[in-house]
Design an enzyme around this catalytic site. Sequence first.
Site, PDB file in Angstrom:
ATOM      1  N   PHE A   1     -14.664   7.143  -7.615  1.00 37.80           N
ATOM      2  CA  PHE A   1     -13.530   6.235  -7.827  1.00 37.80           C
ATOM      3  C   PHE A   1     -13.091   5.707  -6.473  1.00 37.80           C
ATOM      4  CE2 PHE A   1      -9.155   5.012  -7.873  1.00 37.80           C
ATOM      5  CZ  PHE A   1      -9.003   4.348  -9.069  1.00 37.80           C
TER       6      PHE A   1
ATOM      7  N   LYS B   1      -2.449   6.974   0.586  1.00 38.33           N
ATOM      8  CA  LYS B   1      -1.779   8.124  -0.056  1.00 38.33           C
ATOM      9  C   LYS B   1      -1.003   9.005   0.927  1.00 38.33           C
ATOM     10  CE  LYS B   1      -4.786   8.485  -4.104  1.00 38.33           C
ATOM     11  NZ  LYS B   1      -3.983   8.714  -5.294  1.00 38.33           N
TER      12      LYS B   1
ATOM     13  N   THR C   1      -0.923 -11.094   4.908  1.00 38.59           N
ATOM     14  CA  THR C   1       0.426 -11.312   5.437  1.00 38.59           C
ATOM     15  C   THR C   1       0.998 -10.054   6.083  1.00 38.59           C
ATOM     16  OG1 THR C   1       0.936 -13.106   3.933  1.00 38.59           O
ATOM     17  CG2 THR C   1       2.809 -11.913   4.823  1.00 38.59           C
TER      18      THR C   1
END
Lengths: 454, 454
Positions: free
Chosen positions: B217, B311, B335
């Site tokens: 993942f 995380k 940005t």
Amino acid sequence: MATSLISRQLAFSLQKNVWLSASGCRYVSKAAAKTQVEFDYDGPSMTTTVPGPRSQELMKQLGQIQNTGAINFFCNYEESKGNYLVDVDGNRMLDIYTQISSIPIGYNHPALLKVMTNPNNLSTFVNRPALGILPPENFPDKITESLLSVAPSGMTRVQTMSCGACSNENAYKAIFIWYRNKERGPNTPTNEELNTSMINQAPGCPELSILSFMGGFHGRTLGCLATTHSKAIHKLDIPSFDWPVAPFPRLQYPLDEFTRDNAEEEARCLEEHGCAFHVDEVQTGGGGTGKFWAHEHWGMDDPADVVSFSKKLLSGGYYHKDELQADKPYRIFNTWMGDPSKNLFLSEVLNVIRRENLLEQVTRSGKALLNGLYELQAQYPSILSRARGQGTFCAIDACDDATRDRIMLKARDKGVLLGGCGDRTIRFRPALVFKEYHVNLFLNIFNDVLAQHK
Amino acid sequence: MATSLISRQLAFSLQKNVWLSASGCRYVSKAAAKTQVEFDYDGPSMTTTVPGPRSQELMKQLGQIQNTGAINFFCNYEESKGNYLVDVDGNRMLDIYTQISSIPIGYNHPALLKVMTNPNNLSTFVNRPALGILPPENFPDKITESLLSVAPSGMTRVQTMSCGACSNENAYKAIFIWYRNKERGPNTPTNEELNTSMINQAPGCPELSILSFMGGFHGRTLGCLATTHSKAIHKLDIPSFDWPVAPFPRLQYPLDEFTRDNAEEEARCLEEHGCAFHVDEVQTGGGGTGKFWAHEHWGMDDPADVVSFSKKLLSGGYYHKDELQADKPYRIFNTWMGDPSKNLFLSEVLNVIRRENLLEQVTRSGKALLNGLYELQAQYPSILSRARGQGTFCAIDACDDATRDRIMLKARDKGVLLGGCGDRTIRFRPALVFKEYHVNLFLNIFNDVLAQHK
């Protein structure tokens, strides 16, 4: 995409504008109103050319860690206030670019500082939740009083995300899911679909596409990048989806002189239909056009199926019609899905916008700005052309990219910070607290720059 | 990818572990140490089943705005402390999932609250800069004292981003740019390359790919999603790049009993080579394995070309070797490019990790946790198997998904919050302040749940 249809309304609204032809006049700069003074300076103040020696020193230091080729200068955000950005060499510049259009009500606005010092808000900053699984108690209320209070017409649902690119990526996903579920009808996904999806193959990963406009910019992650077509340097060397590109209307300005030509050009570019319409308001949303969403200027009953945002809304996300909601959990998901601490600020930003009637302010300032640009392009036709815009969300073209760049650097050294875009365009993206007073300050400085330009 | 090779080292380290076979014993829970007590509770405390009535009420409210299918319950983050998450019904749970592994040193850590109340930090929260063009003065110093102080071996460069998905998207882009520049040698891009890139075609947008492991993942934006192969629901209906998938070693546990089989299986899955190696440490990084980066357990001299994170590091980004830096500005850009206010917190998190030797703490707690899991799977072989892990970054399989889900819900009602993953796995992702004391609390409650399980 948002900009694609704005020009229609512009054609109408600009007809009402008074075309000021008194070239060369000076703009009277009245002192800023009292409420503004509290957190604003009274003008630019320059001590060095930019970047100054301290910025150059820091540039070297950061160069050991990152590519610094895009860095303008280093900033002193503590000393920056209202419409003025202060750099590390003590230069104070009128900021008409505002961190790529992402500072809604100026630097260090007292209302935002108050959010920080409210002890009830502490835990929201310190404990960032995984919003999709464990939201805080006040999340439904906060999202209702912030994002939903400015939801586009017909939309009662919003999905928060952390940044503009993630907002568009997930908006695209929501559209694909909606489209396939429509095709699938009452049937559940087949085993073939489930299995092929795991290895990146159709039919599980279908060959669907997002049609985007040539010249548009919608972000730089791989999905977004396949819909971005503004500069080759953004896209070169990065694999892309083989998605189609629609021509974007090449309008002629001023719009009221080319009404028929422009209508034909728009009709040519808008022949396609039958899919979900996503309006990317990442840069246009938040009030800079004089309405909260740029697409409101279109005056349509059903303007969009999905509207994405970020920048002035301080964190990202997208609104969508009910039927665009993913049918199952975890289809639109990630760890953070936004940041509630940014929503605290947004609530306060919206309060300030309402209390101070900032959208009306933007409309007034925008009118002054565009009229000033019309005058300047009439006065310097060999340098400037195609002044255009809505609210303070304006742009003007220079004769070529070298001239554009030189003008912008000279303006910066005189205390005005502008942004470029496209080949030879200057874009204006001030904060919503940019008043006529600031417009006049800018126009005087810009006039001086143009007068000195050889 | 990070997990692909961890198992090698595990095979060695686990041989040294004492295999405790005393089934059914109770774990002695000593009171938490003094420093911990200040911001920790002394155990779970449950007043309702979960989700309780207030959570259910809020679920209905939020259901008008979003798909709430993934929401566990609503939280009272003000009252949450240390290892304990408090919900809106007054239930206090030992949190072994920590917002999908993203709370590094527990809830409301006093050191982080102090960051908030330091007036010098105010402007960093209130004025979010566009880091790529206008960084704050302290940015090089802050990044040096935070991210660079824990840089993976051989890497002195880091690019910040806002979230895990954007980190991986941009790491992939950096790899593609590096690869094409290598192929291009001293030549500049051709006009054909520049022009075709604008319309999503080769050679400008080359047909290169990222090879990823089946079962892995790496995020849900469209680029990342093409390298994610964990669950069909993540991928179904979303167009994908036709990128290849490598088999991931299906190891047998415990590792020390299957050393030869596992070595053969790993060799089978690692036959490919010759490209940049990106280690995704979004979930594994930050100390949960007992080393700051999971890949340190491999003990290799040159373990990676790019290492991405998010995380527990509170915002995203990736480290890379010098040659992986994009050659021109604006190729890796957006940005915000991260959020300096998160770096303020990270600096303090790193101080706490060092001051309190939290990596050693994790190693001790992890040993206790894994030994406890070995005992439980020996005691309940029909329910549990394949206990595995490094540090407190552990997992164990249930016999099937329904059993896994039931066990997790029962544990939650007894005051322990766990996370699922894969088909039938429970994953352990506590904060770094999770001590042996908390391990014992968990094991006792989990033992009770298993004993009552029919």
